[in-house]
Design an enzyme around this catalytic site. Structure first.
Site, PDB file in Angstrom:
ATOM      1  N   ASP A 143       0.622 -18.630  17.111  1.00  0.00           N
ATOM      2  CA  ASP A 143       1.880 -18.194  16.499  1.00  0.00           C
ATOM      3  C   ASP A 143       2.902 -19.327  16.403  1.00  0.00           C
ATOM      4  O   ASP A 143       3.658 -19.393  15.430  1.00  0.00           O
ATOM      5  CB  ASP A 143       2.465 -17.029  17.332  1.00  0.00           C
ATOM      6  CG  ASP A 143       3.662 -16.376  16.672  1.00  0.00           C
ATOM      7  OD1 ASP A 143       3.602 -16.130  15.453  1.00  0.00           O
ATOM      8  OD2 ASP A 143       4.655 -16.095  17.369  1.00  0.00           O
ATOM      9  N   ARG A 165       0.798  -1.229   0.000  1.00  0.00           N
ATOM     10  CA  ARG A 165       0.000   0.000   0.000  1.00  0.00           C
ATOM     11  C   ARG A 165       0.829   1.276   0.000  1.00  0.00           C
ATOM     12  O   ARG A 165       0.481   2.250  -0.630  1.00  0.00           O
ATOM     13  CB  ARG A 165      -0.854   0.028   1.277  1.00  0.00           C
ATOM     14  CG  ARG A 165      -2.285  -0.310   1.040  1.00  0.00           C
ATOM     15  CD  ARG A 165      -3.003  -0.415   2.361  1.00  0.00           C
ATOM     16  NE  ARG A 165      -2.364  -1.444   3.187  1.00  0.00           N
ATOM     17  CZ  ARG A 165      -3.021  -2.409   3.811  1.00  0.00           C
ATOM     18  NH1 ARG A 165      -4.324  -2.456   3.741  1.00  0.00           N
ATOM     19  NH2 ARG A 165      -2.396  -3.303   4.542  1.00  0.00           N
ATOM     20  N   HIS A 207       8.564 -21.940   8.309  1.00  0.00           N
ATOM     21  CA  HIS A 207      10.010 -21.832   8.088  1.00  0.00           C
ATOM     22  C   HIS A 207      10.810 -22.824   8.935  1.00  0.00           C
ATOM     23  O   HIS A 207      11.956 -23.108   8.636  1.00  0.00           O
ATOM     24  CB  HIS A 207      10.505 -20.400   8.266  1.00  0.00           C
ATOM     25  CG  HIS A 207      10.686 -19.958   9.684  1.00  0.00           C
ATOM     26  ND1 HIS A 207       9.664 -19.499  10.457  1.00  0.00           N
ATOM     27  CD2 HIS A 207      11.784 -19.897  10.474  1.00  0.00           C
ATOM     28  CE1 HIS A 207      10.119 -19.181  11.647  1.00  0.00           C
ATOM     29  NE2 HIS A 207      11.411 -19.407  11.698  1.00  0.00           N
ATOM     30  N   LYS A 247       2.388 -18.116   7.318  1.00  0.00           N
ATOM     31  CA  LYS A 247       1.560 -18.335   8.480  1.00  0.00           C
ATOM     32  C   LYS A 247       1.188 -16.989   9.081  1.00  0.00           C
ATOM     33  O   LYS A 247       1.920 -16.032   8.823  1.00  0.00           O
ATOM     34  CB  LYS A 247       2.296 -19.193   9.501  1.00  0.00           C
ATOM     35  CG  LYS A 247       3.603 -18.547   9.992  1.00  0.00           C
ATOM     36  CD  LYS A 247       4.209 -19.317  11.105  1.00  0.00           C
ATOM     37  CE  LYS A 247       3.620 -18.915  12.422  1.00  0.00           C
ATOM     38  NZ  LYS A 247       4.268 -17.715  13.003  1.00  0.00           N
ATOM     39  N   HIS A 282       4.869 -24.433  14.174  1.00  0.00           N
ATOM     40  CA  HIS A 282       6.233 -24.925  14.387  1.00  0.00           C
ATOM     41  C   HIS A 282       6.271 -26.134  15.331  1.00  0.00           C
ATOM     42  O   HIS A 282       6.904 -27.149  15.043  1.00  0.00           O
ATOM     43  CB  HIS A 282       7.130 -23.825  14.971  1.00  0.00           C
ATOM     44  CG  HIS A 282       7.155 -22.563  14.164  1.00  0.00           C
ATOM     45  ND1 HIS A 282       7.039 -22.551  12.797  1.00  0.00           N
ATOM     46  CD2 HIS A 282       7.283 -21.251  14.520  1.00  0.00           C
ATOM     47  CE1 HIS A 282       7.102 -21.305  12.358  1.00  0.00           C
ATOM     48  NE2 HIS A 282       7.236 -20.498  13.378  1.00  0.00           N
TER      49      HIS A 282
HETATM   50  C1  BG6 Z   1       7.788 -16.923  13.764  1.00  0.00           C
HETATM   51  C2  BG6 Z   1       6.936 -16.320  14.839  1.00  0.00           C
HETATM   52  O1  BG6 Z   1       7.045 -17.831  12.998  1.00  0.00           O
HETATM   53  O2  BG6 Z   1       8.881 -17.610  14.359  1.00  0.00           O
HETATM   54  C3  BG6 Z   1       7.755 -15.409  15.739  1.00  0.00           C
HETATM   55  O3  BG6 Z   1       5.872 -15.586  14.247  1.00  0.00           O
HETATM   56  C4  BG6 Z   1       8.971 -16.135  16.259  1.00  0.00           C
HETATM   57  O4  BG6 Z   1       6.955 -14.940  16.809  1.00  0.00           O
HETATM   58  C5  BG6 Z   1       9.736 -16.767  15.108  1.00  0.00           C
HETATM   59  O5  BG6 Z   1       9.793 -15.186  16.930  1.00  0.00           O
HETATM   60  C6  BG6 Z   1      10.893 -17.599  15.622  1.00  0.00           C
HETATM   61  O6  BG6 Z   1      11.636 -18.103  14.556  1.00  0.00           O
HETATM   62  P1  BG6 Z   1      13.144 -18.556  14.760  1.00  0.00           P
HETATM   63  O7  BG6 Z   1      13.547 -19.070  13.426  1.00  0.00           O
HETATM   64  O8  BG6 Z   1      13.893 -17.326  15.197  1.00  0.00           O
HETATM   65  O9  BG6 Z   1      13.134 -19.603  15.828  1.00  0.00           O
END
Ligand code: BG6
Length: 504
Positions: free
Chosen positions: A239, A58, A182, A152, A244
């Site tokens: 989250d 935007r 990820h 996500k 994860h």
């Molecule tokens: C993200 C979350 O998916 O993963 C965040 O939205 C979190 O809140 C992050 O901090 C952590 O990722 P990593 O790779 O640093 O463990």
């Protein structure tokens, strides 16, 4: 192709065809901190060379503003220095438009004319996903060599995840859709499959006969990092737990797939998620866990109050920008769950995730049962249970704790460790998760992405927790000082099993 020492052993024979990646939400944190650095790294290491990035958002930015912002987040080039950076930045374009403005998509269609492969990346607030997908479909942009990556959170609960799946599948075919988590791009997470199925020693004891319990921890020291608005609508359950943690659970608990074909692996993972026993009626984070049958799934939520992290005083969650002063949102969640499968029947799995905890640590700990006969008890020396710890980050590696005799005349035992460290064994840093996953999408490999039924199975369990949390009394959200191990009451989840959480 010239030998490239920085290819991390990836054996991708061909450069991908020239492609365009369109990032919706190009002015956001994820683009700046993860996507642009990942694309730059792929380019600077010569995994990709012929591509364009179109930032769609935007804000009334120009190509120049987009490029300047990106330039601030590029690591030094491994070869070529500033010339390579300038070349990379020249591939970035910006298109200023609202996500719901059809005219923006007409302009996008003009820029995409020519039938090149295109990857759309949805990195906007999730509320915008449906309208973007719909307009891409309406403007004929979903047809042909098009792929779409969906960040996500994928939905807020089971119903909205189903709805989003239906919206996506109304415009794109399943093989075009890449639902990203990820964690699956992390080297140590991929290595879990190798540990389990590339060795013959672990699998025979990976079951309820030998395993006492499994702990999965994702602890962070950071708070909500300026994302208060997002986090208020998410919380730790949405989250982290729904994606994860449940992904890690499915990799730890899955049956061996018949091959490494993406569908074979995903079929096994989804079976794990579908086998999670529905939490019992007491699973509402009740003030006391007394009376909750130990075979029941149960959970507990917490929220950080002000405290000290790494010697620095930090505010409580409710004092963060964008957060309501009386927010009921959890920044910590811990669950005890059971899988109704032949392999895992009766084995408790303890999962926890939290922000502003004592240290940053993601690990899986498989705790084995004690030996069936206590031979050494007469010497007042009881063997400690063996523990296999798979450290996902930091200090990636594995530790196995077993008992050894203390040198001397009596058979006294003490736990000792065998260690494997990635750094020590391979001496190089692994590719970043986003780098790996973006390259997979560009090459059309969906193995490390989540299928629609996997998403729905994980929401099916998570939604039950969320509903129970909504129905629970306000006092069930436990405050914990920032910089600690989380709410003390989380110990109650493990107590019936005579065990405690691993120390943070
Ligand atoms: C993200 C979350 O998916 O993963 C965040 O939205 C979190 O809140 C992050 O901090 C952590 O990722 P990593 O790779 O640093 O463990």
């Amino acid at each position: 192709m010239e030998e490239n020492p920085l290819r991390f052993g990836l054996d991708l024979q061909d450069e991908p065809d020239p492609f365009t990646i369109v990032i919706f939400g190009a002015t956001g944190n994820l683009t700046r901190h993860r996507l642009i650095p990942a694309l730059w790294s792929l380019f600077s290491r010569k995994f990709i060379s012929d591509f364009r990035v179109i930032g769609f958002a935007r804000r009334p930015w120009t190509d120049e503003v987009f490029r300047n912002t990106a330039a601030e987040h590029l690591a030094p080039a491994p070869f070529g220095g500033d010339d390579r950076k300038a070349e990379f930045l020249s591939r970035l374009e910006y298109l200023a438009a609202s996500f719901d403005d059809p005219a923006g998509y007409d302009k996008l269609a003009e820029r995409l004319a020519g039938g090149q492969p295109v990857v759309f990346y949805l990195s906007t607030p999730p509320e915008s996903y449906p309208v973007i997908v719909k307009l891409l479909g309406d403007k004929g942009l979903a047809r042909g060599r098009r792929r779409i990556i969906v960040e996500k959170p994928f939905g807020r609960d089971l119903d909205s995840a189903r709805e989003l799946n239906a919206t996506l599948l109304g415009r794109f075919a399943e093989p075009q859709i890449y639902r990203i988590d990820h964690y699956l791009g992390k080297e140590t997470v991929q290595n879990l499959m190798v540990l389990r199925f590339g060795n013959s020693t672990f699998e025979p004891v990976w079951n309820s006969r030998y395993v006492h319990h499994v702990e999965i921890t994702m602890a962070e020291t950071v708070g909500v990092e300026g994302r208060g608005n997002y986090y208020e609508r998410a919380g730790a359950i949405r989250d982290i737990l729904q994606n994860h943690l449940l992904q890690l659970l499915s990799l730890v608990a899955m049956e061996p797939p018949s091959s490494l074909e993406p569908e074979a692996v995903r079929n096994e993972k989804v079976k794990v998620l579908k086998s999670i026993r529905a939490p019992g009626p007491a699973a509402s984070g009740v003030p006391s866990l007394d009376g909750v049958p130990s075979s029941d799934g149960v959970f507990l939520r917490g929220q950080y109050a002000s405290g000290t992290v790494g010697g620095e005083a930090v505010p409580g969650y409710c004092e963060e920008p964008g957060v309501a002063a009386d927010s009921p949102v959890e920044t910590y969640a811990a669950v005890r769950l059971f899988l109704d499968t032949w392999r895992w029947s009766g084995v408790p799995f303890f999962l926890r995730a939290g922000k502003r905890l004592a240290r940053r640590l993601t690990e899986i700990a498989v705790h084995f049962k004690r030996p069936p006969l206590d031979l050494f008890g007469v010497f007042r020396s009881r063997p400690q249970p063996n523990v296999l710890v798979w450290r996902i980050q930091p200090d990636e590696g594995m530790r196995f704790t077993f008992n050894s005799k203390i040198p001397g005349f009596l058979p006294r035992l003490t736990p000792v460790q065998m260690r494997f460290s990635y750094g020590g064994a391979f001496g190089e840093t692994s590719p970043d998760a986003y780098e790996r996953l973006l390259l997979d999408v560009i090459h059309g490999d969906p193995s490390l992405f989540t299928r629609n039924d996997e998403i729905e199975a994980s929401w099916s369990y998570t939604t039950r927790l969320l509903r129970a949390a909504e129905a629970s009394a306000p006092g069930t959200l436990r405050l914990y000082p920032a910089g600690t191990a989380g709410p003390a009451e989380a110990a109650l989840l493990l107590a019936p099993y005579g065990v405690t959480w691993r120390r943070l």
